[in-house]
Design a protein around this motif. Sequence first.
Motif, short mmCIF file in Angstrom:
data_model
loop_
_atom_site.label_atom_id
_atom_site.label_comp_id
_atom_site.label_asym_id
_atom_site.label_seq_id
_atom_site.Cartn_x
_atom_site.Cartn_y
_atom_site.Cartn_z
N ASN A 290 33.90 40.37 46.04
CA ASN A 290 34.17 39.82 47.37
C ASN A 290 34.20 40.97 48.38
O ASN A 290 34.00 42.14 48.01
N GLY A 291 34.45 40.63 49.64
CA GLY A 291 34.37 41.63 50.71
C GLY A 291 35.32 42.81 50.54
O GLY A 291 35.04 43.92 51.00
N GLY A 292 36.44 42.58 49.87
CA GLY A 292 37.39 43.67 49.65
C GLY A 292 37.07 44.46 48.40
O GLY A 292 37.20 45.69 48.38
N ALA B 136 33.67 48.57 44.10
CA ALA B 136 32.60 48.27 43.14
C ALA B 136 31.39 47.78 43.93
O ALA B 136 31.52 47.38 45.09
N GLU B 137 30.23 47.80 43.29
CA GLU B 137 29.04 47.25 43.96
C GLU B 137 29.00 45.74 43.69
O GLU B 137 28.93 45.31 42.53
N CYS B 138 29.07 44.95 44.74
CA CYS B 138 29.08 43.49 44.57
C CYS B 138 27.65 42.96 44.50
O CYS B 138 26.79 43.36 45.28
N VAL C 62 46.55 46.82 48.19
CA VAL C 62 46.16 45.45 48.51
C VAL C 62 44.99 45.03 47.63
O VAL C 62 43.96 45.70 47.57
N PHE C 63 45.17 43.91 46.94
CA PHE C 63 44.09 43.33 46.15
C PHE C 63 43.51 42.16 46.94
O PHE C 63 44.26 41.29 47.39
N VAL C 64 42.21 42.18 47.11
CA VAL C 64 41.59 41.18 47.98
C VAL C 64 41.07 40.01 47.13
O VAL C 64 40.34 40.21 46.16
N ALA C 65 41.49 38.81 47.53
CA ALA C 65 41.13 37.62 46.75
C ALA C 65 40.07 36.78 47.45
O ALA C 65 39.08 36.38 46.86
N GLY C 66 40.30 36.50 48.75
CA GLY C 66 39.39 35.60 49.46
C GLY C 66 38.98 36.17 50.80
O GLY C 66 39.57 35.82 51.83
#
Length: 423
Positions: A34-36, A41-43, A358-362
């Motif tokens: 996701n954006g975060g 990592a490479e999304c 901060v862990f990004v979920a959405g």
Amino acid sequence: MKIIVVGGGGREHAIIKKLKENPEIEKIFALPGNGGIAADAECVPIGATDIDGIVKFAYENGIDYAVVAPDDPLVLGCVDALEAQGIPCFGPRSEAAIIEGSKVFSKNLMKKYGIPTAAYEVFDDADRALEYIKTAPIPTVIKADGLALGKGVIIAMTREEAEEAVISIMKDKKFGKSGNSIVIEEFLEGPEVSVLSFTDGKTVVPMISSMDHKRAGDNDTGLNTGGMGTVAPNPYYTDKVAAECMEKIFIPTINAMNAEGRTFKGCLYFGLMITKDGPKVIEYNCRFGDPETQVVLPLLKSDLFTIMKATTDGTLADTPVEFYDKSAACVIMASEGYPVAYEKGYEITIPSDIADKVFVAGAIEKDGRLLTSGGRVLGVTAIADTLEEAVADSYAMVGQISFGNAFYRHDIGKRALMAKVED
Ligand code: AMP
Ligand code: GLY
């Protein structure tokens, strides 16, 4: 070493951040991420249930190891398909992921092998289920057999609610085929504990215990969600309870899966209730919990990748799994309206000095900005010597983060802090 992590939520972000501590790992791809997660990592825009796409990508890019994090690809056989191409994986094969994929399977497994759980009946006929409800003890708990995005459990406080649940799941097919069968079970009471464990099918190593906060509102009000925050360790998981769980639940479950020819490797999640008659299994998950992972992995002292490889290779008994003697708290920041309907597209502002907590979920990234794209948006985790400090630190960080329509619970950790536990 090149790795893929399948999935794109806060849990996957926590896994990726931890994997990055291993210097042998040169590259991590997140599918889809996701954006975060893109900061770590490479999304790659391949969905978590696009098994063919995942296998093709892994094969073409010379991937050395795959971590399959969410339930759906595991149940769909993502690990089986990757292994068929010679790619070692962290996660169970489909035949073992059924422990989460079918509640009828898991309840029957527990009954057959004497693993403590709520008493239950299985129904594949709505009229028989409705007949049963006429005399069932109330409250009662109704569970759709298959995966239902965490919404397939209904706690019915009245007979009418129980009837409505049966009709919506079995007749109106609210969760599609997942509701072809249902489990109706005894309502249990007591504090809940989440225990994630590593297992290679022979050895089971519980991670530090945690406590989820499932309801959307403060003081456990409102609808059930995927989880609005977590703390670790869980004060109700005393040494005595832990020993009892190991003897009566963890080892028997691993042995039962072997006896069924469904050896489980990966992360097996035990959702437990500590009742007055001892710990009982509420549910199994075939994967890391979310947001449990966001407090458990930051407390892991040992190298995550080494442990994951040991679950694949069957060498877990010889692999140290150590946790810091500290506490962690994670507060989930969500979009107002979650878990029903919510707006998306609001810009998220996170001060750079706390970004690594901060862990990004959405969220998606657009023109260098981070925009909300989901119900659960962020998990904000603090670690401290005491739970009280961890909770305070997490809320202090939440106060520095902003986005439109943000909401969060104000009482994460309160129950744990007030717990009175005799060992
Ligand atoms: P699950 O979707 O299986 O995680 O269940 C959601 C929540 O429902 C659990 O975390 C419990 O709080 C509650 N629950 C599930 N089964 C029972 C039960 N037999 N008795 C009381 N509460 C339950
Ligand atoms: N937080 C509960 C779960 O991951 O299922």
